[in-house]
Motif scaffolding. Sequence first.
Motif, PDB file in Angstrom:
ATOM      1  N   SER A 157       0.838  -1.197   0.000  1.00  0.00           N
ATOM      2  CA  SER A 157       0.000   0.000   0.000  1.00  0.00           C
ATOM      3  C   SER A 157       0.878   1.253   0.000  1.00  0.00           C
ATOM      4  CB  SER A 157      -0.948   0.005   1.198  1.00  0.00           C
ATOM      5  OG  SER A 157      -0.241   0.041   2.412  1.00  0.00           O
ATOM      6  N   GLY A 158       2.156   1.072   0.247  1.00  0.00           N
ATOM      7  CA  GLY A 158       3.109   2.168   0.194  1.00  0.00           C
ATOM      8  C   GLY A 158       4.457   1.702   0.692  1.00  0.00           C
ATOM      9  N   VAL A 159       5.508   2.383   0.245  1.00  0.00           N
ATOM     10  CA  VAL A 159       6.862   2.031   0.686  1.00  0.00           C
ATOM     11  C   VAL A 159       7.720   3.283   0.784  1.00  0.00           C
ATOM     12  CG1 VAL A 159       6.782  -0.265  -0.390  1.00  0.00           C
ATOM     13  CG2 VAL A 159       7.801   1.624  -1.629  1.00  0.00           C
ATOM     14  N   ASP A 160       8.760   3.171   1.579  1.00  0.00           N
ATOM     15  CA  ASP A 160       9.814   4.174   1.650  1.00  0.00           C
ATOM     16  C   ASP A 160      11.125   3.422   1.491  1.00  0.00           C
ATOM     17  OD1 ASP A 160       8.267   6.575   2.458  1.00  0.00           O
ATOM     18  OD2 ASP A 160       7.863   5.369   4.248  1.00  0.00           O
ATOM     19  N   VAL A 161      12.045   3.987   0.737  1.00  0.00           N
ATOM     20  CA  VAL A 161      13.347   3.343   0.590  1.00  0.00           C
ATOM     21  C   VAL A 161      14.430   4.403   0.772  1.00  0.00           C
ATOM     22  CG1 VAL A 161      13.386   3.566  -1.944  1.00  0.00           C
ATOM     23  CG2 VAL A 161      14.742   1.777  -0.841  1.00  0.00           C
ATOM     24  N   ASN A 162      15.472   4.005   1.465  1.00  0.00           N
ATOM     25  CA  ASN A 162      16.629   4.873   1.678  1.00  0.00           C
ATOM     26  C   ASN A 162      17.857   4.162   1.144  1.00  0.00           C
ATOM     27  OD1 ASN A 162      15.613   7.210   3.400  1.00  0.00           O
ATOM     28  ND2 ASN A 162      14.778   5.426   4.440  1.00  0.00           N
ATOM     29  N   PHE A 163      18.530   4.804   0.192  1.00  0.00           N
ATOM     30  CA  PHE A 163      19.750   4.259  -0.385  1.00  0.00           C
ATOM     31  C   PHE A 163      20.931   4.803   0.415  1.00  0.00           C
ATOM     32  CE2 PHE A 163      16.640   4.562  -3.870  1.00  0.00           C
ATOM     33  CZ  PHE A 163      16.542   3.216  -4.187  1.00  0.00           C
ATOM     34  N   LEU A 164      21.731   3.898   0.971  1.00  0.00           N
ATOM     35  CA  LEU A 164      22.804   4.291   1.877  1.00  0.00           C
ATOM     36  C   LEU A 164      24.195   4.196   1.266  1.00  0.00           C
ATOM     37  CD1 LEU A 164      21.338   2.414   4.943  1.00  0.00           C
ATOM     38  CD2 LEU A 164      21.106   4.844   4.405  1.00  0.00           C
TER      39      LEU A 164
END
Length: 151
Positions: free
Chosen positions: A90-97
Amino acid sequence: MTEATTEELGGTPETLDHPILADDRTAAWLGLKVVKLADGHATTTMTLREEMLNGFGIAHGGMIFAFADTTFALACNPHLGSADTITVASGVDVNFLRSGIPGRTLTAVADRRAQTGRSGLYDVQIRQSVPGGEDEVIAEFRGRSRTVPKR
């Protein structure tokens, strides 16, 4: 918690089965391999190939996202399948490190953090192998799930 290993599902590390992978051409193209499945958990691997790179010669963010998203889906849906429902994002957040480096093996580990009714919250950590060293985290993905009737 119901856990399935490769042998219990009748596969090898290269062919561990999950019903949603049967027709998933993207997962096949990625070379995704399922290492472990359990209720609310999935561990997968893939090798970062040249055709997965962006113009800077590092992993394209979309490839990392697709890898994490597929692992998220495996953790959300029972490894034995369901006749009545599917669980989707239903939704996502992604952080590229960090940058994904070509030729390295990536591992995604997805775990359910919370489940209330038809909604869930999952974290997926993506790590890459480091020759002669410890794996390093390259991305963190948080997915929100919703269980809906099959159409």
